[in-house]
Write a protein that holds these residues in place. Structure first.
Motif, PDB file in Angstrom:
ATOM      1  N   TRP A 126       0.793  -1.227   0.000  1.00 19.21           N
ATOM      2  CA  TRP A 126       0.000   0.000   0.000  1.00 19.21           C
ATOM      3  C   TRP A 126       0.825   1.277   0.000  1.00 19.21           C
ATOM      4  CZ3 TRP A 126      -0.049  -3.929   3.513  1.00 19.21           C
ATOM      5  CH2 TRP A 126       0.582  -3.696   4.742  1.00 19.21           C
ATOM      6  N   GLU A 127       2.089   1.241   0.392  1.00 21.02           N
ATOM      7  CA  GLU A 127       2.898   2.468   0.342  1.00 21.02           C
ATOM      8  C   GLU A 127       3.136   2.923  -1.095  1.00 21.02           C
ATOM      9  OE1 GLU A 127       3.462   4.350   2.747  1.00 21.02           O
ATOM     10  OE2 GLU A 127       2.982   3.023   4.419  1.00 21.02           O
ATOM     11  N   TYR A 128       3.056   1.998  -2.056  1.00 14.99           N
ATOM     12  CA  TYR A 128       3.221   2.381  -3.461  1.00 14.99           C
ATOM     13  C   TYR A 128       2.088   3.282  -3.952  1.00 14.99           C
ATOM     14  CZ  TYR A 128       6.941  -1.107  -4.186  1.00 14.99           C
ATOM     15  OH  TYR A 128       8.106  -1.828  -4.146  1.00 14.99           O
ATOM     16  N   ILE A 129       0.979   3.306  -3.219  1.00 18.89           N
ATOM     17  CA  ILE A 129      -0.168   4.126  -3.621  1.00 18.89           C
ATOM     18  C   ILE A 129       0.222   5.593  -3.739  1.00 18.89           C
ATOM     19  CG2 ILE A 129      -2.454   4.910  -2.887  1.00 18.89           C
ATOM     20  CD1 ILE A 129      -2.703   2.126  -1.477  1.00 18.89           C
ATOM     21  N   ASN A 130       1.253   6.002  -3.003  1.00 20.80           N
ATOM     22  CA  ASN A 130       1.700   7.392  -3.059  1.00 20.80           C
ATOM     23  C   ASN A 130       2.202   7.772  -4.450  1.00 20.80           C
ATOM     24  OD1 ASN A 130       1.506   8.289  -0.112  1.00 20.80           O
ATOM     25  ND2 ASN A 130       2.650   6.388   0.075  1.00 20.80           N
ATOM     26  N   GLY A 131       2.439   6.782  -5.296  1.00 18.95           N
ATOM     27  CA  GLY A 131       2.856   7.069  -6.658  1.00 18.95           C
ATOM     28  C   GLY A 131       1.743   7.603  -7.540  1.00 18.95           C
ATOM     29  N   TYR A 132       0.498   7.628  -7.029  1.00 20.64           N
ATOM     30  CA  TYR A 132      -0.589   8.154  -7.860  1.00 20.64           C
ATOM     31  C   TYR A 132      -0.379   9.634  -8.167  1.00 20.64           C
ATOM     32  CZ  TYR A 132      -5.207   8.841  -9.850  1.00 20.64           C
ATOM     33  OH  TYR A 132      -6.235   9.133 -10.722  1.00 20.64           O
ATOM     34  N   GLY A 133       0.342  10.306  -7.299  1.00 20.98           N
ATOM     35  CA  GLY A 133       0.635  11.715  -7.547  1.00 20.98           C
ATOM     36  C   GLY A 133       1.461  11.937  -8.801  1.00 20.98           C
ATOM     37  N   LEU A 134       2.150  10.890  -9.281  1.00 24.41           N
ATOM     38  CA  LEU A 134       2.957  11.006 -10.497  1.00 24.41           C
ATOM     39  C   LEU A 134       2.107  11.036 -11.756  1.00 24.41           C
ATOM     40  CD1 LEU A 134       5.781   8.433  -9.601  1.00 24.41           C
ATOM     41  CD2 LEU A 134       5.822  10.919  -9.296  1.00 24.41           C
ATOM     42  N   VAL A 135       0.848  10.582 -11.656  1.00 21.13           N
ATOM     43  CA  VAL A 135      -0.002  10.496 -12.848  1.00 21.13           C
ATOM     44  C   VAL A 135      -1.289  11.306 -12.697  1.00 21.13           C
ATOM     45  CG1 VAL A 135       0.899   8.228 -13.491  1.00 21.13           C
ATOM     46  CG2 VAL A 135      -1.091   8.367 -11.986  1.00 21.13           C
ATOM     47  N   SER A 136      -1.403  12.078 -11.617  1.00 21.29           N
ATOM     48  CA  SER A 136      -2.655  12.778 -11.329  1.00 21.29           C
ATOM     49  C   SER A 136      -2.505  14.288 -11.415  1.00 21.29           C
ATOM     50  CB  SER A 136      -3.151  12.396  -9.927  1.00 21.29           C
ATOM     51  OG  SER A 136      -4.321  13.106  -9.599  1.00 21.29           O
ATOM     52  N   ASP A 137      -3.570  14.955 -11.870  1.00 22.98           N
ATOM     53  CA  ASP A 137      -3.628  16.413 -11.849  1.00 22.98           C
ATOM     54  C   ASP A 137      -4.176  16.919 -10.523  1.00 22.98           C
ATOM     55  OD1 ASP A 137      -2.716  16.639 -14.491  1.00 22.98           O
ATOM     56  OD2 ASP A 137      -4.736  16.355 -15.289  1.00 22.98           O
ATOM     57  N   HIS A 138      -4.687  16.020  -9.693  1.00 24.28           N
ATOM     58  CA  HIS A 138      -5.215  16.368  -8.386  1.00 24.28           C
ATOM     59  C   HIS A 138      -4.091  16.452  -7.353  1.00 24.28           C
ATOM     60  CE1 HIS A 138      -8.844  14.899 -10.395  1.00 24.28           C
ATOM     61  NE2 HIS A 138      -9.568  15.425  -9.423  1.00 24.28           N
ATOM     62  N   GLN A 139      -4.392  17.080  -6.243  1.00 22.89           N
ATOM     63  CA  GLN A 139      -3.499  17.023  -5.091  1.00 22.89           C
ATOM     64  C   GLN A 139      -3.805  15.735  -4.340  1.00 22.89           C
ATOM     65  OE1 GLN A 139      -0.820  19.037  -3.583  1.00 22.89           O
ATOM     66  NE2 GLN A 139      -0.821  16.951  -2.786  1.00 22.89           N
ATOM     67  N   VAL A 140      -2.861  14.811  -4.329  1.00 19.53           N
ATOM     68  CA  VAL A 140      -3.070  13.527  -3.669  1.00 19.53           C
ATOM     69  C   VAL A 140      -2.777  13.674  -2.179  1.00 19.53           C
ATOM     70  CG1 VAL A 140      -2.370  11.106  -3.562  1.00 19.53           C
ATOM     71  CG2 VAL A 140      -2.480  12.274  -5.771  1.00 19.53           C
ATOM     72  N   SER A 141      -3.711  13.243  -1.357  1.00 13.10           N
ATOM     73  CA  SER A 141      -3.570  13.340   0.097  1.00 13.10           C
ATOM     74  C   SER A 141      -3.754  11.962   0.711  1.00 13.10           C
ATOM     75  CB  SER A 141      -4.601  14.310   0.686  1.00 13.10           C
ATOM     76  OG  SER A 141      -4.444  15.604   0.142  1.00 13.10           O
ATOM     77  N   GLY A 142      -2.800  11.548   1.514  1.00 15.43           N
ATOM     78  CA  GLY A 142      -2.892  10.274   2.210  1.00 15.43           C
ATOM     79  C   GLY A 142      -3.377  10.499   3.634  1.00 15.43           C
ATOM     80  N   ARG A 162       7.349  12.185  -0.538  1.00 23.13           N
ATOM     81  CA  ARG A 162       8.474  12.401  -1.454  1.00 23.13           C
ATOM     82  C   ARG A 162       8.038  12.764  -2.868  1.00 23.13           C
ATOM     83  NH1 ARG A 162      12.110   8.050  -2.514  1.00 23.13           N
ATOM     84  NH2 ARG A 162      13.386   9.687  -3.437  1.00 23.13           N
ATOM     85  N   PHE A 163       6.865  12.274  -3.283  1.00 19.25           N
ATOM     86  CA  PHE A 163       6.442  12.493  -4.664  1.00 19.25           C
ATOM     87  C   PHE A 163       5.173  13.338  -4.752  1.00 19.25           C
ATOM     88  CE2 PHE A 163       8.808   8.528  -4.361  1.00 19.25           C
ATOM     89  CZ  PHE A 163       9.845   8.789  -5.259  1.00 19.25           C
ATOM     90  N   GLY A 164       5.009  14.223  -3.790  1.00 16.65           N
ATOM     91  CA  GLY A 164       3.923  15.194  -3.856  1.00 16.65           C
ATOM     92  C   GLY A 164       2.696  14.875  -3.042  1.00 16.65           C
ATOM     93  N   THR A 165       2.612  13.661  -2.491  1.00 12.12           N
ATOM     94  CA  THR A 165       1.473  13.329  -1.647  1.00 12.12           C
ATOM     95  C   THR A 165       1.547  14.138  -0.351  1.00 12.12           C
ATOM     96  OG1 THR A 165       1.287  11.085  -2.515  1.00 12.12           O
ATOM     97  CG2 THR A 165       0.325  11.481  -0.354  1.00 12.12           C
ATOM     98  N   VAL A 166       0.407  14.657   0.079  1.00 13.50           N
ATOM     99  CA  VAL A 166       0.336  15.423   1.321  1.00 13.50           C
ATOM    100  C   VAL A 166      -0.278  14.542   2.402  1.00 13.50           C
ATOM    101  CG1 VAL A 166      -0.610  17.448   2.479  1.00 13.50           C
ATOM    102  CG2 VAL A 166       0.110  17.598   0.081  1.00 13.50           C
ATOM    103  N   PRO A 167       0.508  14.089   3.390  1.00  9.95           N
ATOM    104  CA  PRO A 167      -0.080  13.293   4.483  1.00  9.95           C
ATOM    105  C   PRO A 167      -0.970  14.176   5.363  1.00  9.95           C
ATOM    106  CG  PRO A 167       2.326  13.039   4.347  1.00  9.95           C
ATOM    107  CD  PRO A 167       1.958  14.223   3.520  1.00  9.95           C
TER     108      PRO A 167
END
Length: 301
Positions: A126-142, A162-167
């Motif tokens: 599930w930590e790989y889910i943070n990679g969605y920020g690499l393909v999304s125009d949205h702000q990804v928040s975990g 590290r790749f733009g996800t905002v915890p």
């Protein structure tokens, strides 16, 4: 952050970065196999919990089938440990290869201009889910529950951002959603919510029939979706091979449908169980998921 916590955090981060720089063949074969041996054969990490959970969830399976799932689960658990270490130094290119979001362009087009909830689970890595920020125009928040150990909490916040996800800590989630809703010029957000944890007993509001037994689930995902009209998309995960996954989304609530209480949670539970039954070893069986027993006067959905 206190000095002692800072020292512990930098030691954890430094060690994980050094280990993560080692070649993949070493990480995902040598180190992984060593961790599997230590977890399963030496430490016997929560073996009793795993066996009880598997036995109760799959009464139709014989002992040899259950033991096969058990062994595969511990190998998967060792892989998750390696993934968590590797996330400290993994590159953007490599992370994009580890988890491929096969329908990301279609989802982004459909969800353009609106925030939405990604309904996730402790399944696969599930930590790989943070990679969605690499393909999304949205702000990804975990969305996460802060850990009691402040140093490890800081480490997980680091690798997830590290790749733009905002915890976002769970207790701050409502404030963030309200602010985003009130400011239409702000970037729309994707909220990744893992919904398969066990709630504290006093917070339980939903019991569902899940893996052959009454099971408590959080209802925050549903309440958030209904209050703010947020679509909910369940994320399906398929493991291709070691450290390689594919994911795709299925809409289980469109943000507009009039539904009764418990319907969205029930849809999540149904899809989660189907995914687990397909590859049971990929779910986190070492959690004490069924430590709460459903009261006799409560209805199980």
């Amino acid at each position: 952050m206190k000095f002692g916590v800072k020292v512990k955090y930098w030691l954890i981060l430094g060690l994980c970065k050094v280990v993560g720089w080692l070649p993949d063949w070493f990480l995902y074969y040598c180190l992984l196999d060593l961790l599997y041996f230590l977890l399963y054969h030496v430490a016997r990490y929560r073996v009793g919990v795993v066996r009880a959970n598997l036995r109760n969830s799959f009464p139709e399976k014989n002992p040899s089938e259950l033991r096969r799932i058990e062994r595969r689960f511990y190998r998967q658990l060792a892989e998750v440990f390696v993934d968590t270490i590797d996330m400290a130094s993994i590159s953007r290119r490599k992370l994009a290869e580890r988890l491929v979001f096969v329908d990301a362009p279609q989802v982004e087009k459909k969800m353009s201009g609106q925030s939405w909830i990604a309904a996730l689970a402790h399944y696969g890595s599930w930590e790989y889910i943070n990679g969605y920020g690499l393909v999304s125009d949205h702000q990804v928040s975990g969305i996460y529950h802060p850990l009691h150990d402040k140093a490890f909490d800081a480490y997980f916040r680091y690798i997830r951002s590290r790749f733009g996800t905002v915890p976002i800590a769970m207790h701050n989630l409502l404030r963030v959603v309200v602010h985003n809703k009130a400011n239409p010029r702000d970037r729309r957000i994707v909220m990744g919510l893992i919904g398969d944890q066990i709630p504290p007993f006093h917070e339980i509001q939903y019991w569902g029939w899940f893996l052959n037994q009454p099971t408590a689930f959080y209802t925050g995902m549903e309440k958030l979706a209904l209050r703010f009209g947020l679509p909910v998309l369940f994320m399906h995960v398929r493991k291709v091979k070691r450290a390689r996954y594919e994911a795709w989304f299925e809409e289980i609530y469109d943000g507009k449908e009039k539904v009764q209480e418990g319907v969205i949670v029930g849809r999540y539970v149904k899809r989660l169980e189907a995914m687990i039954r397909e590859r049971p070893e990929l779910w986190m069986w070492s959690h004490r998921r069924w430590k709460h027993k459903m009261p006799e006067d409560v209805i199980c959905h």
